[in-house]
Design a protein around this motif. Structure first.
Motif, short mmCIF file in Angstrom:
data_model
loop_
_atom_site.label_atom_id
_atom_site.label_comp_id
_atom_site.label_asym_id
_atom_site.label_seq_id
_atom_site.Cartn_x
_atom_site.Cartn_y
_atom_site.Cartn_z
N THR A 1 -38.66 -47.43 -3.88
CA THR A 1 -39.92 -48.15 -3.98
C THR A 1 -41.05 -47.26 -3.47
OG1 THR A 1 -38.81 -50.26 -3.59
CG2 THR A 1 -41.19 -50.21 -3.24
N LEU A 2 -42.13 -47.14 -4.23
CA LEU A 2 -43.25 -46.29 -3.82
C LEU A 2 -44.17 -47.06 -2.87
CD1 LEU A 2 -45.00 -43.75 -4.01
CD2 LEU A 2 -46.08 -44.75 -6.06
N ILE A 3 -44.41 -46.49 -1.71
CA ILE A 3 -45.40 -47.00 -0.77
C ILE A 3 -46.48 -45.92 -0.66
CG2 ILE A 3 -45.83 -47.88 1.56
CD1 ILE A 3 -43.81 -49.54 -0.03
N GLU A 4 -47.61 -46.15 -1.30
CA GLU A 4 -48.66 -45.13 -1.34
C GLU A 4 -49.91 -45.68 -0.64
OE1 GLU A 4 -50.57 -42.05 -4.61
OE2 GLU A 4 -49.75 -43.96 -5.28
N TYR A 5 -50.38 -44.92 0.31
CA TYR A 5 -51.56 -45.35 1.07
C TYR A 5 -52.49 -44.15 1.22
CZ TYR A 5 -54.41 -47.30 4.79
OH TYR A 5 -55.47 -47.75 5.54
N GLU A 6 -53.64 -44.22 0.59
CA GLU A 6 -54.55 -43.08 0.54
C GLU A 6 -55.61 -43.15 1.62
OE1 GLU A 6 -56.07 -42.70 -3.38
OE2 GLU A 6 -54.10 -42.51 -4.31
N GLU A 7 -55.20 -43.37 2.83
CA GLU A 7 -56.16 -43.45 3.94
C GLU A 7 -56.44 -42.07 4.51
OE1 GLU A 7 -54.98 -44.44 8.00
OE2 GLU A 7 -56.30 -46.19 7.84
N ARG A 8 -57.69 -41.84 4.86
CA ARG A 8 -58.08 -40.69 5.65
C ARG A 8 -58.76 -41.27 6.90
NH1 ARG A 8 -57.29 -36.87 8.28
NH2 ARG A 8 -56.08 -36.14 6.52
N VAL B 1 -48.14 -35.57 -2.68
CA VAL B 1 -47.37 -35.67 -3.93
C VAL B 1 -48.33 -35.96 -5.07
CG1 VAL B 1 -45.59 -36.95 -5.18
CG2 VAL B 1 -45.29 -36.48 -2.75
N GLY B 2 -48.30 -35.11 -6.10
CA GLY B 2 -49.20 -35.32 -7.23
C GLY B 2 -48.71 -36.34 -8.23
N ASN B 3 -47.40 -36.58 -8.27
CA ASN B 3 -46.81 -37.51 -9.24
C ASN B 3 -45.91 -38.52 -8.53
OD1 ASN B 3 -45.07 -35.44 -8.45
ND2 ASN B 3 -43.91 -35.47 -10.37
N PRO B 4 -46.46 -39.32 -7.62
CA PRO B 4 -45.61 -40.20 -6.79
C PRO B 4 -44.82 -41.23 -7.58
CG PRO B 4 -47.93 -40.75 -6.53
CD PRO B 4 -47.89 -39.47 -7.29
N GLU B 5 -45.41 -41.77 -8.67
CA GLU B 5 -44.68 -42.79 -9.44
C GLU B 5 -43.42 -42.19 -10.07
OE1 GLU B 5 -47.88 -42.08 -9.88
OE2 GLU B 5 -48.98 -43.89 -9.27
N TRP B 6 -43.58 -41.03 -10.68
CA TRP B 6 -42.44 -40.35 -11.32
C TRP B 6 -41.37 -40.01 -10.29
CZ3 TRP B 6 -40.13 -35.59 -10.60
CH2 TRP B 6 -39.24 -35.16 -11.60
N VAL C 1 -42.58 -42.89 0.79
CA VAL C 1 -43.83 -43.21 1.48
C VAL C 1 -44.76 -42.00 1.39
CG1 VAL C 1 -44.87 -43.97 3.65
CG2 VAL C 1 -42.54 -44.69 3.06
N VAL C 2 -45.87 -42.17 0.70
CA VAL C 2 -46.84 -41.09 0.50
C VAL C 2 -48.14 -41.49 1.17
CG1 VAL C 2 -48.09 -39.69 -1.17
CG2 VAL C 2 -45.75 -40.46 -1.68
#
Length: 684
Positions: free
Chosen positions: A405-412, A392-397, A242-243
């Motif tokens: 499983t990648l959970i990426e949420y770019e909220e500010r 994390v700069g390379n979350p998929e890798w 989780v990023v």
């Protein structure tokens, strides 16, 4: 003179005491400088004396040569700073030769120095009550910078940019002297960004009844990142990375599944963090939140010194621990029982030097522990791993390497203003004091005073800055006892403190609801901050439930360094961090790291050590590491020797082990060995 006549593009005339400065330009460069005196004749003013200045000396010329120069010029300009009556005399003189001239706005400093410096309302820079050209303003700025220390190109470019944008050199000089003009200090703004994610209602979650009731008592809906995680199999036992930004609710993701599984009898929750201070805080949070439902314990690295467990109960339902604390339990063969969930907070630690490879090894050893227990304990279904990070700069890798499983949420949740001002180390505390006062005197639309976290690079500096703040504040660092830290946290939460001054090492997860972050230093100890660390720390500014926006101030010392090993200066680092891209998270193995983790894996898994090495994030040269372990007699076959077990138990690198062995053989006092080790580490 004939060559100069052919090259004249602009002839510039400017009053200078009793005569006039004459400047001839071509392509923006001066090709002649001279002085002209006028005389009165029956026909009107005419050239009386004309002198060309060469190498600082006046060379008399015939007045007619000035006339030839004027006739050869493409245009003639007279400075507006020339008195009106003298402008009239010059024009009358030129009229006598059928020549026209235009009065133009020019830079007085240029004219006085024999340069032609035209200025417009767009290009003029204000300084000391007059308008000067950009070149003169830049030269004056460079003089000011020389008083402050050596600035890097990036810092100079930023200040020139501000100079031209503001059109006011005095404001820039004030900035260099610690002024806090927000229009000038503001570097940029990180906009609020809220993705449209349909929220999951807490009443719809398939949770243990006790947890469900507890959760619904706190809120009706999950936050976006939590909703995304649930929809992607969190409660089905899927491993997840989780990023998401700070203060977006990542921690509850781990809690939801871990507490739920513990209550349902599917194994305990291990919640792991990199630092003791964070473990203490999280332990108290879990005690307050779930202590009436589950048995909560703590395991931190200090327990390996005397192995008293430090309140550690391996049979607890929830164990909060440091990476090192839990790793020590594995390395020494502790039975942790059925582990249902492992939450690794701050998983980007994988990229850090010593701590990175140890976390990489810990994850592999925990997976081995789970697999081994599944083979030997019927009814145990294994462990779910949840990895949390804001940076994390390379979350998929990374997700692929972790098999998650990648959970990426770019909220500010709230916008963040980022400011830069320049100050030397003596001025920084005073500037911080002004910023803290200004922030604390302001209330948000939600009724909360602004509060500040000040990050610096040493415990001593924490106390030094705190003493200089007018409003109530407190130092906060790992050197304080647990009770004192909890008191500071409570006071800050009650808004009794305007600020806490803390070391960068505690940036990872201390939960201070601050509206402002000040960087007194851009170093952590004697190392410059990484982009990840910087992003993590500035992310502490602004909380959606408290504040309308966050503010971040970098107090940058030109030419400043904190250790002679640093190859860059603070002003250079500042703009690298502000412009920097998030670094990739990866673990790199040199011989020392490979040997240390391979030995730990042999201690934990014996012949299966290679399997543990192979699934680690970094590429471990297993064959070479095994060869060294055999050569140094740390292992015998695939069994650790007593020496190997001792080294692993105490997290020693090979060179540290050899240093201690040599000292012991020489009969060195144990306290002296410890002191020598500390000195040796400092020198390195």
């Amino acid at each position: 003179m004939s060559q100069q006549l052919a090259e004249v593009e602009t002839l510039f005339l400017h009053e200078a005491r009793s005569d006039y400065t004459v400047v001839a330009n071509r392509d923006g460069n001066r090709v002649l400088r001279g002085r002209l005196e006028l005389k009165e004749t029956s026909a009107g003013p005419r050239p009386g004396k004309f002198r060309v200045i060469r190498d600082g000396e006046d060379q008399p010329r015939q007045p007619d040569e000035f006339v030839d120069l004027a006739r050869a010029a493409g245009r003639i300009r007279i400075s507006e700073q020339t008195a009106p009556e003298n402008r009239t005399r010059l024009k009358e003189m030129l009229d006598g030769y059928q020549l026209e001239a235009t009065a133009v706005r020019t830079c007085r400093r240029c004219a006085s120095d024999g340069r032609y410096g035209p200025i417009t309302s767009e290009s003029a820079i204000e300084h000391n009550g007059e308008l000067i050209c950009r070149d003169c303003a830049r030269r004056e700025l460079e003089r000011e910078l020389s008083y402050k220390g050596e600035f890097t190109g990036a810092a100079e470019e930023r200040l020139e940019e501000l100079l031209y944008e503001s059109g006011d050199l005095d404001r820039i000089v004030n900035l260099l002297q610690g002024g806090l003009d927000p229009d000038l200090t503001k570097y940029d703004e990180v906009s609020a960004n809220v993705d449209d994610v349909s929220p999951v209602r807490t009443e719809d979650l398939d949770l243990h009844p006790d947890l469900s009731a507890h959760l619904q008592g706190r809120f009706e809906e999950l936050l976006p990142v939590q909703s995304l995680s649930v929809r992607n199999g969190l409660l089905d036992g899927n491993d997840q990375l989780v990023v998401s930004a700070t203060a977006t609710g990542k921690t509850l993701v781990g809690e939801l599944t871990g507490i739920d599984r513990a209550l349902k009898g599917d194994g305990k929750l291990l919640f792991l963090v990199p630092l003791v201070a964070l473990a203490n805080q999280k332990h108290e949070d879990f005690e307050d939140r779930y202590g009436d439902l589950l048995n909560v314990s703590i395991r931190v690295g200090s327990s390996r010194v005397n192995d008293d467990g430090n309140r550690f109960d391996p049979n607890a339902d929830v164990i909060v621990g440091t990476y090192e604390g839990i790793d020590h339990a594995l390395r020494t063969g502790k039975d942790l029982g059925d582990i249902g969930t492992v939450v690794i907070d701050e998983v980007h630690t994988l990229k850090e030097g010593e701590r990175g490879h140890r976390l990489d090894g810990l994850i592999s050893r925990l997976k081995h522990y789970s697999e081994n227990r599944m083979e030997t304990h019927a009814g145990y279904d294994g462990t779910q791993f949840v990895y949390l990070s804001a940076t994390v700069g390379n979350p998929e890798w990374l997700a692929e390497k972790l098999r998650a499983t990648l959970i990426e949420y770019e909220e500010r949740p709230v916008p963040i203003e980022r400011h830069v001002t320049f100050a030397d180390s003596r001025e920084k505390a005073d500037i911080a004091d002004k910023l803290v006062k200004r922030e604390f005197d302001t209330k948000s639309s939600k009724g909360y005073r602004g509060q500040t976290i000040i990050f610096t690079n040493s415990r001593r500096r924490c106390h030094e800055i705190s003493r200089k703040l007018r409003y109530d504040s407190a130092p906060y660092h790992a050197g304080l006892d647990y009770k004192r830290r909890k008191t500071v946290e409570r006071q800050f939460g009650n808004q009794d403190l305007s600020a806490v001054v803390t070391t960068a090492a505690l940036a990872a997860g201390v939960d201070f609801p601050a509206s402002q972050v000040i960087f007194d230093s851009l170093a952590m100890g004697i190392e410059w901050l990484s982009v990840q660390e910087f992003s993590q720390m500035l992310g502490r500014a602004g909380r959606p439930d408290y504040h309308d926006r966050g503010r971040v101030y970098l107090l940058v010392e030109p030419d400043g360094v904190y250790h002679n090993s640093m190859d860059r200066t603070e002003d250079e680092v500042a703009f690298t961090l502000l412009k920097g891209e998030m670094e990739d998270v990866a673990t790199h193995y040199d011989e020392t790291a490979a040997v240390e983790e391979t030995l730990a894996n042999v201690v934990v898994a014996g012949k299966k050590a290679k399997r543990l090495n192979d699934r680690m994030i970094g590429e471990v040269p297993t064959k070479h590491a095994i060869g060294k372990l055999l050569e140094w007699e740390f292992i015998d076959g695939f069994e650790p020797t007593p020496l190997g077990r001792g080294i692993t138990r105490h997290f020693l690198a090979p060179d540290e082990a050899f240093f201690m062995l040599d000292a012991i053989r020489k009969g060195t006092d144990p306290y002296q060995i410890v002191a020598d080790l500390e000195l040796r580490d400092d020198e390195e």
